[in-house]
Design an enzyme around this catalytic site. Sequence first.
Site, mmCIF file in Angstrom:
data_model
loop_
_atom_site.group_PDB
_atom_site.id
_atom_site.type_symbol
_atom_site.label_atom_id
_atom_site.label_comp_id
_atom_site.label_asym_id
_atom_site.label_seq_id
_atom_site.Cartn_x
_atom_site.Cartn_y
_atom_site.Cartn_z
ATOM 1 N N HIS A 175 5.499 -2.516 -0.863
ATOM 2 C CA HIS A 175 5.243 -1.255 -0.158
ATOM 3 C C HIS A 175 5.968 -1.286 1.172
ATOM 4 O O HIS A 175 6.520 -2.318 1.568
ATOM 5 C CB HIS A 175 3.730 -1.061 0.052
ATOM 6 C CG HIS A 175 3.111 -2.127 0.894
ATOM 7 N ND1 HIS A 175 2.573 -1.877 2.130
ATOM 8 C CD2 HIS A 175 2.950 -3.467 0.696
ATOM 9 C CE1 HIS A 175 2.089 -2.997 2.652
ATOM 10 N NE2 HIS A 175 2.317 -3.984 1.797
ATOM 11 N N CYS A 217 6.488 4.528 2.542
ATOM 12 C CA CYS A 217 6.001 4.000 1.257
ATOM 13 C C CYS A 217 6.333 4.912 0.079
ATOM 14 O O CYS A 217 6.720 4.434 -0.997
ATOM 15 C CB CYS A 217 4.501 3.724 1.326
ATOM 16 S SG CYS A 217 3.483 5.169 1.723
ATOM 17 N N HIS A 276 -1.452 5.920 1.419
ATOM 18 C CA HIS A 276 -0.481 4.833 1.285
ATOM 19 C C HIS A 276 -0.322 4.486 -0.187
ATOM 20 O O HIS A 276 -1.242 4.686 -0.985
ATOM 21 C CB HIS A 276 -0.946 3.609 2.082
ATOM 22 C CG HIS A 276 0.096 2.549 2.220
ATOM 23 N ND1 HIS A 276 1.264 2.736 2.920
ATOM 24 C CD2 HIS A 276 0.156 1.290 1.729
ATOM 25 C CE1 HIS A 276 1.987 1.623 2.870
ATOM 26 N NE2 HIS A 276 1.343 0.733 2.135
#
Length: 164
Positions: free
Chosen positions: A136, A67, A120
């Site tokens: 993502h 990511c 994340h």
Amino acid sequence: MSPFFKENYAKTFILFIFLILFTGFLSSCSSSKKARNKDIEKVISTARSYRGTPYRYGGTTRAGIDCSALIFHAYGSVGINMPRTSESQSKVGKSVSGGKLQKGDLVFFATGRRKKQVTHSGIVTEVSNKGVFFIHSSTSLGVTEDNLGNSYWKKAFLFGKRVL
């Protein structure tokens, strides 16, 4: 030349200079907004060009990407050198609440056991009446777009950042 004329001439000259400067300021604001929008579209299109790329922890290529590398490459396409990890990226830019997110903003999540630790990240691609969508690199699906309103992402969402 009469004193009255000199005084009015000076005021008129100052007003004229002010208008020239102010007009230049307005046009530069307009052109900088266009440049910003163009950069945002380039960031999003670069990120979308990675769709379908599989997830790979630490990966930075089209063979496999994580990511934070997706953000690194997308922002790099407009000359912005982002840090390489989500945690470091979360310290860049201006904080944005979930209700004020715009295209191009970064979104950060706590997907691990620690509820407040950034693990994340993604890039907002669309804000509409259907929700806030972000791209993502998902561990299960690779590079994909999801809705921030999805129960999993809504629960994991920490904050947004505006870099552009």
